[in-house]
Enzyme design. Structure first.
Site, PDB file in Angstrom:
ATOM      1  N   GLU A 486       0.778  -1.026  -0.034  1.00 12.40           N
ATOM      2  CA  GLU A 486      -0.170  -0.038   0.061  1.00 12.40           C
ATOM      3  C   GLU A 486       1.006   1.271   0.019  1.00 12.40           C
ATOM      4  O   GLU A 486       1.134   1.694  -1.044  1.00 12.40           O
ATOM      5  CB  GLU A 486      -0.975  -0.092   1.123  1.00 12.40           C
ATOM      6  N   GLU A 761      -2.246   0.474  13.351  1.00 11.80           N
ATOM      7  CA  GLU A 761      -3.478   0.574  12.379  1.00 11.80           C
ATOM      8  C   GLU A 761      -4.878   0.345  13.091  1.00 11.80           C
ATOM      9  O   GLU A 761      -5.727   1.253  13.159  1.00 11.80           O
ATOM     10  CB  GLU A 761      -3.515  -0.424  11.367  1.00 11.80           C
TER      11      GLU A 761
HETATM   12  C1  BGC Z   1      -5.362   2.396   4.663  1.00 12.57           C
HETATM   13  C2  BGC Z   1      -5.824   3.354   5.300  1.00 12.57           C
HETATM   14  C3  BGC Z   1      -7.009   4.175   4.655  1.00 12.57           C
HETATM   15  C4  BGC Z   1      -8.160   3.315   4.228  1.00 12.57           C
HETATM   16  C5  BGC Z   1      -9.275   3.893   3.738  1.00 12.57           C
HETATM   17  C6  BGC Z   1      -6.549   1.423   4.002  1.00 12.57           C
HETATM   18  O1  BGC Z   1      -6.319   0.407   3.333  1.00 12.57           O
HETATM   19  O2  BGC Z   1      -4.298   1.715   5.139  1.00 12.57           O
HETATM   20  O3  BGC Z   1      -5.040   3.885   6.309  1.00 12.57           O
HETATM   21  O4  BGC Z   1      -7.359   5.280   5.317  1.00 12.57           O
HETATM   22  O5  BGC Z   1      -7.554   2.183   3.564  1.00 12.57           O
HETATM   23  O6  BGC Z   1     -10.246   3.417   4.464  1.00 12.57           O
END
Ligand code: BGC
Length: 911
Positions: A486, A761
């Site tokens: 990501e 997270e």
């Molecule tokens: C990310 C987040 C992001 C989110 C959106 C995720 O995959 O890691 O931090 O804000 O997607 O909902």
């Protein structure tokens, strides 16, 4: 005796006059110290005043700027302001003759203060202009001469000679992909992963380097290696290639000025040669493979025979998108040695660096030719102590080194980075010795801004984790996470963490650059993509427009203005802010924005087994309506600052309608919100959605809800940043402290008790039973929940702007005692100097130490109990002639002070 006494007098007199000396220093140009490569035609200057006295205000300044230091000293600068009566010492705009591309300029300043002192001229500072228009580029884009479909890193080489003495030399470099350059075998600059990441096809930054010292008389060799990077490497979820283009290309210009004043440029063109070398592949997610046997020995030096190399091709690629890098480059920072080398139950050989970090491992190794060493990276070990990489999803994060053999070799990658605490080694010849492994920590080179320590070690660890969240995720763009497939500039995460980030590092230039990309990538409808830069395309879901994410477009510029007081950010972003509000308006019916797909209060508290509805689900459209109102409010604020009166009127009327629609749709007559969750109350209160009369009861309901969850928060990405602020605003700082100090899940300290060294997270990345959360989304380095840092600085330590002011010129210090803390010490480097608020409770006394930078003033709220007397530096405050006490306010004595150090003390019971 007499002699001793007069000596004493002389000494104290000199000390006094030394102390009183007024000085101007910390000269910055565009917030940077002596920057090389600026393409702002009228750069801004700022400086700080130093003085040993209290209550120092600048009353006037004078600036001189020009191309020669010597001329400045003689007072013959090209731009002379003369004495200007003003207390402004930040964001002074250059207003002299037009600045010339590539030229270095110097400036100095002297200041007058309100006490009749005049400073000496400051030491001169410098800045160098970059190339100012496409025609300043004599270089041509070049690409490898032969098919490069193996994706091995191309090498570019150019040998040239010159015979005159060099006065100065500047290299301007950028790439499609990433570059590392050398001149005569020495690295050009210390930037990594350059040119960084922007919306390449609209905005590509180049770096400028002063390379005067690298040019020796005679033959010279330019050697550049490229990597695929974000430009064309596998990236963005589905790991597709060539997001910005299929080419890998270099643009290089070396401008030399000889001692006799003549000039020469050595530029990328079809006279260059290309080949490949040791770097066989490099991907941001995948990692890097280096085969040292394929190194082209000596290719960076003169005398190397490149006759068998391929001629390069020139390519007609855009130069109109070029801009001089505005933000600080990525650099190497901490180097970390292994704390442990372990063998896991599965028999894996693993190095523990003790800190979840971002960068790579540098290793020393001695083996046979062809020996292959593999390094894998992981953030955590699983509950059995085995190496765990499932949460990296599609990111292989694997570096491979093939040895040349026989002598000690040192390896590190060039065009990748990893988020890890643990490294697993395979194929390493011989024993793993700690001294052969160093973790190099990389992040954008922003100056440290704040420090924060308390009497509670767990809270100090939390603060540490917040800081490392920034270090790990401010790698040219603010990313969600640095380890899995990501690593993108998620807007929601960035806005949630922004204000906290300002306390940790100087993020002005970093976010100015990022916001430029946000405007450039904004969709024509006004929608803001979920990630910036946006590699996901602008169709369908990828076009963005999610409440709380897209609002980065209004929240960050406005907050930046509050923090740095520079109107330019509002001028630059105004159209983008307005377009975003326009988008929400276009999606609304009767001023209700209840359409579209939203992430909602992302990662709020949910239970695996939610039989009686304990999960804290906040209606997504309720959230959207709150953010719609907030962004409209911020647009109004910006319009006021910029004097756009018509917009102020239009959007003020709109805002009222948005709030009316909210009340009608989402609240009961008594002011309960439809979702009745913590986040719904937090947003309604933070954004003033409710009429005055309904606010306190909403805060009471919020607290009742927290109590229902046995003093736990249940908020996700959108509610969390404001939760404690709202509690404090409505008189519940004690509840905020309870949440801050809560150690069981969900809470900020739960991960700390599980050994976290960064912010997770999820509130429960590692569950209470030791199991991991879903592999699909479980990063251990995601800064969003670190947003509590803002409350810690602004409320616990109490460092803030005075209401209605910006840039910390008028400061408010209002510490909040509580939570059993006996010690809270924070400092913050404002553009005027260091601001300190530090409180201690010991032996029945409270001591509040503050430092207010010269050229600023402060209102200090000294915590007092009853009518207890307050002393300042040992003297009763009531007797002070210089400190004005303006009254008492809910447990505080309010005093107005000018700059200087102050120590307040008063009898105080309890903690
Ligand atoms: C990310 C987040 C992001 C989110 C959106 C995720 O995959 O890691 O931090 O804000 O997607 O909902």
């Amino acid at each position: 005796m007499k002699k001793v006494f007069s000596l004493f007098l002389i000494v104290s007199f000199t000390m006094l006059s030394l102390q009183a000396q007024l000085k101007a220093d910390h000269l910055l140009t565009e917030n940077l110290q002596d920057p090389v490569g600026i393409d702002i035609l009228q750069p801004q200057f700022s400086w700080q005043l130093q003085s040993g006295e209290r209550n120092v205000q600048q009353s006037a300044y004078e600036i001189q700027a020009g191309t020669e230091t010597a001329a400045l000293v003689k007072g013959e600068g090209a731009w002379k302001t003369g004495k200007i009566n003003s207390d402004q010492s930040a964001h002074i705009t250059y207003n002299g003759p037009a600045l010339v591309a590539g030229k270095r300029y110097y400036w100095r300043v002297r200041v007058w203060d309100n006490k009749g002192n005049t400073s000496e001229w400051s030491k001169p500072a410098s800045w160098q202009m970059a190339l100012l228009q496409p025609s300043d580029w004599k270089a041509q884009w070049i690409v490898p001469g032969v098919d490069d479909s193996t994706y091995a890193s191309p090498l570019f080489r150019k040998q040239f000679s010159y015979s005159k003495k060099v006065r100065s030399a500047t290299a301007y470099i950028t790439a499609h992909g990433l570059y590392e350059a050398q001149l005569n075998g020495q690295r050009v600059g210390d930037a990594y992963l350059a040119p960084g990441w922007t919306s390449y096809n609209k905005h590509l930054q180049y770096q400028c380097y002063d390379v005067t010292n690298l040019l020796k008389q005679g033959a010279a060799v330019i050697a550049v290696t490229l990597g695929d990077g974000w430009y064309r490497g596998n990236f963005a979820f589905d790991n597709k290639r060539n997001i910005y283009g299929t080419d890998i290309a270099l643009l290089f210009q070396l401008d030399i000025v000889y001692a006799d004043g003549t000039k020469e440029s050595v530029v990328s063109d079809n006279s260059w040669k290309s080949s490949t070398g040791a770097i066989r592949s490099a991907g941001i997610y995948a990692g890097e493979t280096i085969d040292a046997r394929l190194e082209k020995k000596g290719w960076t030096l003169a005398g190397y025979d490149d006759s068998k190399w391929d001629a390069v091709k020139t390519a007609d690629l855009s130069k109109t998108v070029l801009a001089a890098a505005y933000n600080e480059p990525i650099k190497k920072h901490e180097t970390i040695q292994p704390v442990k080398i372990i063998t896991t139950p599965k028999g894996e050989r693993v190095i523990d660096f003790g800190q979840n970090l971002v960068g790579w491992v540098q290793l020393k190794v001695k083996g046979k030719p062809g020996d292959s060493v593999k390094i894998y990276h992981a953030e955590v070990l699983d509950k059995n102590g085995n190496f765990y990489t499932e949460n990296l999803r599609g990111a292989k994060a694997e570096d491979i080194y093939v040895l040349k053999g026989n002598e000690e070799e040192i390896f590190e990658p060039h065009f990748t980075f990893h988020g890890f605490r643990y490294a697993k080694l395979e194929g390493y010849p011989g024993e793993l010795k700690p001294e052969n492994f160093t973790a190099m920590v990389l992040y954008s080179d922003m100056k440290q801004a704040g420090s924060f320590t308390t009497s509670d070690p767990l809270i100090n660890q939390l603060q540490h984790n917040i800081e490392w969240g920034l270090r790990g995720n401010f790698l040219d763009v603010p990313t969600d996470c640095p380890q899995r497939d990501e690593r993108m500039g998620w807007t929601g995460d960035a806005q949630a963490f922004f204000r906290t980030a300002t306390f940790l590092r100087g993020v002005n230039n970093f976010f100015t650059k990022w916001l430029k990309d946000l405007s450039l990538d904004q969709v024509s409808t006004g929608s803001v993509p979920h990630v910036i830069p946006n590699p996901l395309g602008d169709k369908g879901w990828a076009a963005g427009g999610s409440a709380g994410w897209a609002d980065a477009s209004t929240i960050i510029p406005w907050q930046m203005y509050l923090v740095y007081g520079d109107k330019r950010i509002l001028e630059n972003q105004y159209n983008s802010m307005k377009a975003w509000v326009g988008y929400m308006q276009s999606q609304s019916t009767n001023d209700l924005w209840n359409k579209g797909s939203h992430f909602g209060d992302w990662l709020f508290y949910t239970m695996a087994d939610d039989n009686d509805g304990k999960s804290a689900i906040t209606n997504k459209y309720l959230i959207a309506q709150c953010f719609y109102a907030n962004s409209t409010q911020l647009l109004i604020n910006a319009a006021k600052v910029l004097g756009k009166n018509e917009d102020v009127a239009t959007y003020t009327a709109l805002l009222q309608r948005i709030k009316d629609a909210f009340l009608k749709e989402y609240t009961t007559a008594n002011g309960a919100t439809m979702s009745n969750t913590q986040t719904s109350y937090v947003l309604a209160l933070q954004f003033d959605m409710l009429p005055e009369a309904l606010r306190q009861q909403a805060a009471d309901r919020l607290v009742a809800n927290i109590r229902e969850y046995r003093n736990h928060l249940t908020t996700g990405f959108l509610g969390t940043p404001y939760l404690c602020h709202v509690l404090s605003r409505y008189g519940y700082t004690d509840v905020a402290y309870t949440l801050l100090l809560q150690q069981t899940y969900p809470s900020w300290l739960y991960p700390v008790t599980k050994g976290a060294t960064t912010i997770w997270e999820r509130w429960d990345g590692i569950r209470t039973n030791g199991e991991f959360e879903a592999v699909t989304m479980n990063s251990f380095n995601h800064y969003a929940y670190g947003a509590i840092g803002d409350w810690m600085y602004r409320v616990m330590a109490g460092i803030d702007n005075e209401d209605g002011t910006v840039g910390y010129k008028q400061v408010r210090i209002q510490p909040h005692i509580g939570g059993g803390f006996t010690d809270v010490a924070a400092s913050y480097d404002t553009q005027y100097g260091k601001l300190i608020s530090s409180w201690k409770i010991a032996n029945g006394k409270l001591i509040l130490q503050t430092e207010i930078p010269a050229n600023t003033t402060a209102t200090i709220y000294v915590p007092v109990q009853g009518d207890n007397e307050v002393m300042e530096s040992g003297q009763p405050l009531s007797a002070s002639k210089t400190i004005q006490t303006t009254g008492k306010e809910k447990g505080y004595l309010v005093v107005k002070v000018g700059s200087g150090k102050y120590e307040f003390s008063t009898n105080y019971n309890g903690k």
